[in-house]
Scaffold this motif. Structure first.
Motif, mmCIF file in Angstrom:
data_model
loop_
_atom_site.group_PDB
_atom_site.id
_atom_site.type_symbol
_atom_site.label_atom_id
_atom_site.label_comp_id
_atom_site.label_asym_id
_atom_site.label_seq_id
_atom_site.Cartn_x
_atom_site.Cartn_y
_atom_site.Cartn_z
ATOM 1 N N ARG A 1 0.798 -1.368 0.031
ATOM 2 C CA ARG A 1 -0.151 0.081 0.074
ATOM 3 C C ARG A 1 0.886 1.379 0.271
ATOM 4 N N ASP A 2 0.111 2.383 -0.256
ATOM 5 C CA ASP A 2 1.033 3.742 -0.014
ATOM 6 C C ASP A 2 0.797 4.382 1.220
ATOM 7 N N MET A 3 0.244 3.741 2.301
ATOM 8 C CA MET A 3 0.043 4.456 3.596
ATOM 9 C C MET A 3 -0.063 3.210 4.443
ATOM 10 N N TYR A 4 0.806 3.544 5.680
ATOM 11 C CA TYR A 4 0.747 2.478 6.954
ATOM 12 C C TYR A 4 0.507 3.361 8.051
ATOM 13 N N MET A 5 -0.412 2.772 8.997
ATOM 14 C CA MET A 5 -0.420 3.133 10.259
ATOM 15 C C MET A 5 0.515 2.420 11.116
ATOM 16 N N LEU A 6 1.254 3.247 11.865
ATOM 17 C CA LEU A 6 2.187 2.579 12.703
ATOM 18 C C LEU A 6 2.152 3.307 14.141
ATOM 19 N N GLU A 7 0.897 3.277 14.423
ATOM 20 C CA GLU A 7 0.515 3.954 15.960
ATOM 21 C C GLU A 7 0.838 3.058 17.154
ATOM 22 N N PHE A 8 0.962 1.841 16.664
ATOM 23 C CA PHE A 8 1.382 0.749 17.761
ATOM 24 C C PHE A 8 2.758 0.799 18.124
ATOM 25 N N LEU A 9 3.794 1.638 17.368
ATOM 26 C CA LEU A 9 5.003 1.601 17.755
ATOM 27 C C LEU A 9 5.286 2.481 18.774
ATOM 28 N N ASP A 10 4.444 3.617 19.211
ATOM 29 C CA ASP A 10 4.284 4.290 20.333
ATOM 30 C C ASP A 10 5.678 5.326 20.460
ATOM 31 N N LEU A 11 5.952 5.834 19.539
ATOM 32 C CA LEU A 11 7.197 6.644 19.203
ATOM 33 C C LEU A 11 7.045 8.122 19.845
#
Length: 172
Positions: A6-16
């Motif tokens: 895909r051209d967009m990924y949600m990586l909120e689980f990384l908690d950066l």
């Protein structure tokens, strides 16, 4: 590649925490590999981080290297914490050529690259990809979802606008 990457990924689980460095992004991905793979989809197999490639007397390192079972190819991921820049394409093309010449098995398809960056201007991406012969895509990621209260307020505003338009159209 369409439909697989895909051209967009949600990586909120990384908690950066803000701000973060590329090293922090990579370490958070490695720590949360199962969730990362679930976000990316089926058939990805993790090979290594900082995958060593030697060309001539020089050492180079691919941030993350995967194998994709359906595509039957290596997938090199270059992590960026800033906006996409055209020069990232040259680096990825180099990595893919090195992987195809020295690492890829004869029965595998040509390697695929993904430059995962915080933002990507569509015009800059289009110009950068237009003459490239490699199978590289540019994908954005987000590490934070929109705050719930902002989202609720915007949704209420849109609802009010739609309601007003319905009333106006009924009066005409």
């Amino acid at each position: 590649m369409t439909g697989v990457l895909r051209d967009m990924y949600m990586l909120e689980f990384l908690d950066l925490p803000e701000p973060y460095k590329e090293y922090d992004l990579k370490k958070a991905i490695l720590k949360n590999m199962k969730k990362f793979l679930l976000e990316f989809g089926r058939d990805f197999i993790f090979i290594d981080e900082e995958y060593h490639v030697q060309v001539g007397n020089n050492d180079y390192y691919v941030d993350l290297l995967f194998y994709h079972r359906e595509l039957q190819c290596l997938v090199a991921i270059d992590l960026k914490i800033d906006d996409f820049k055209p020069e990232y394409m040259g680096k990825m093309d180099f990595y893919l050529e090195a992987l195809d010449r020295d690492i890829k098995k004869p029965h595998e398809n040509p390697s695929v690259g993904m430059i995962l960056c915080k933002n990507a201007d569509t015009d800059v991406v289009e110009y950068s990809l237009s003459r490239s012969l490699s199978q590289t895509m540019i994908a954005e990621y987000k590490t934070k979802l929109i705050d719930k209260s902002i989202l609720q307020r915007k949704l209420a505003e849109l609802y009010d606008i739609a309601e007003e338009e319905v009333k106006n159209s009924q009066q005409d």
